[in-house]
Scaffold this active site. Structure first.
Site, short mmCIF file in Angstrom:
data_model
loop_
_atom_site.label_atom_id
_atom_site.label_comp_id
_atom_site.label_asym_id
_atom_site.label_seq_id
_atom_site.Cartn_x
_atom_site.Cartn_y
_atom_site.Cartn_z
N ASP A 84 4.21 -6.46 10.74
CA ASP A 84 3.84 -5.51 9.69
C ASP A 84 4.97 -4.48 9.53
O ASP A 84 5.29 -3.75 10.46
CB ASP A 84 2.52 -4.84 10.06
N ASP A 95 4.68 -1.47 2.11
CA ASP A 95 3.94 -1.86 3.31
C ASP A 95 3.62 -3.34 3.14
O ASP A 95 2.96 -3.74 2.18
CB ASP A 95 2.67 -0.99 3.36
N HIS A 155 -5.17 0.02 1.12
CA HIS A 155 -5.17 1.48 0.96
C HIS A 155 -4.17 1.92 -0.09
O HIS A 155 -3.13 1.29 -0.28
CB HIS A 155 -4.84 2.14 2.30
N HIS A 163 -1.89 6.29 4.13
CA HIS A 163 -3.31 6.05 3.79
C HIS A 163 -3.77 7.22 2.92
O HIS A 163 -4.16 8.27 3.42
CB HIS A 163 -4.16 5.91 5.05
N GLU A 188 -4.42 -5.81 1.86
CA GLU A 188 -4.23 -6.49 3.14
C GLU A 188 -5.50 -7.10 3.71
O GLU A 188 -6.19 -6.49 4.51
CB GLU A 188 -3.56 -5.58 4.17
N GLU A 283 -0.18 -9.14 3.74
CA GLU A 283 -0.16 -7.86 3.02
C GLU A 283 1.02 -7.75 2.07
O GLU A 283 2.14 -8.12 2.41
CB GLU A 283 -0.10 -6.71 4.04
MN MN Z 1 0.91 -2.90 6.91
MN MN Z 2 -1.21 -1.31 5.18
#
Ligand code: MN
Ligand code: MN
Length: 298
Positions: A84, A95, A155, A163, A188, A283
């Site tokens: 990630d 992200d 998010h 977030h 995600e 994601e």
């Molecule tokens: Mn992530």
């Molecule tokens: Mn994330």
């Protein structure tokens, strides 16, 4: 395009490149700390900054594991390894995550989570409700015989905030909020086997921290460390490893412990599947448009 959009797209390009590079490095015998260091170094080399430390989450760990200093954890055959990556340019964040499958029997589960992400992306445009996206994710995963993790969500991303309030569920929910044009989201989905709980619980420290509150410390190193954290990472998560390399030795460790003890920095827990079931994740980061969405992390 406006400057934020350019920065978002650039952060996305870098994150995608780093994700693919690290994905190819995940092999049995490789040390997790080398993967984290290599990802974070590459982000810098490509002109970005980490929006959070590189997470390498193995098997039942769904999210939030990063190597501490001196980590001896090694990738093993048969594991499900999530990579990630977070990148920011001037606070504008990308992200993105991928699952590397070192267990051939779990290949279908990884395909299911990737299919759920693609189905969600196809659904997204201005005015669509977050609950509708959750329903599409749940349906896609269940249709393939697996289960989504219900208490992990996508998010909203804002400048310097990973977030940012609004979330995209991975299951059908009663209430939903409409997506607005120009909003940026990380989508995600997470999947587990149908026999697992499909929920995460808090585990041990992740070695990820963020600045919480300012305090006056009498210890000079603690004071310097907190100033460094505030100016360097602002509201973004950081790794203990980064700070302890900057402030080496036992003085650094003591100062870091003082920051935790007096709650000047917050420690994130690892997120572990409740029944210790293996977890797959996919994601991407998207920008909502009236026609659909722009995926920044392809
Ligand atoms: Mn992530
Ligand atoms: Mn994330």
């Amino acid at each position: 395009m406006s400057e934020p959009t350019d920065s978002l797209l650039e952060a996305g390009r870098i994150a995608a490149q780093v994700r693919e590079d690290i994905k190819n490095k995940v092999k049995p015998g490789v040390k997790v700390i080398d993967l984290c260091d290599s990802a974070e170094r590459m982000i810098g080399d490509l002109g970005g900054k980490p929006a959070f430390p590189c997470n390498i989450d193995i098997d039942r760990v769904a999210a939030h594991y990063v190597s501490p200093l001196g980590d001896t954890t090694v990738i093993e055959q048969g594991q499900l390894v999530k990579v990630d990556i977070g990148v920011h340019i001037d606070g504008y964040i990308a992200d993105t995550a991928v699952t590397v499958c070192l267990n051939p029997t779990l290949k279908n589960m990884v395909e299911a989570v990737e299919a759920a992400l693609e189905a969600a992306i196809k659904t997204i445009k201005t005015g669509v409700k977050t609950s509708d996206i959750g329903a599409v994710i749940e349906h896609t995963i269940k249709n393939r015989g697996f289960k989504p993790i219900r208490n992990l969500t996508g998010h909203k991303l804002s400048r310097y905030i990973v977030h940012a309030g609004k979330s995209i569920p991975n299951i059908r929910t009663m209430l939903g909020e409409k997506l607005l044009e120009g909003e940026v989201f990380a989508v995600e989905p997470f999947t587990v086997l149908s026999t697992s709980a499909g929920e995460v619980r808090d585990g041990a420290s992740s070695n990820i921290y963020r600045f919480d509150k300012k305090r006056n410390f009498s210890n000079t190193i603690t004071k310097e460390m907190l100033n460094f954290i505030q100016s360097e990472y602002r509201t973004l998560p950081f790794a203990s490893r980064w700070v302890l390399r900057r402030f080496p030795g036992s003085d650094g460790i003591n100062a870091f412990d003082e920051l935790i003890k007096f709650k000047s920095i917050y420690s994130y827990p690892q997120l572990i599947e409740k029944t210790n079931g293996v977890v797959a994740q996919a994601e991407h980061t998207i920008i909502v448009t009236n026609e659909g969405c722009i995926v920044t992390t392809r």
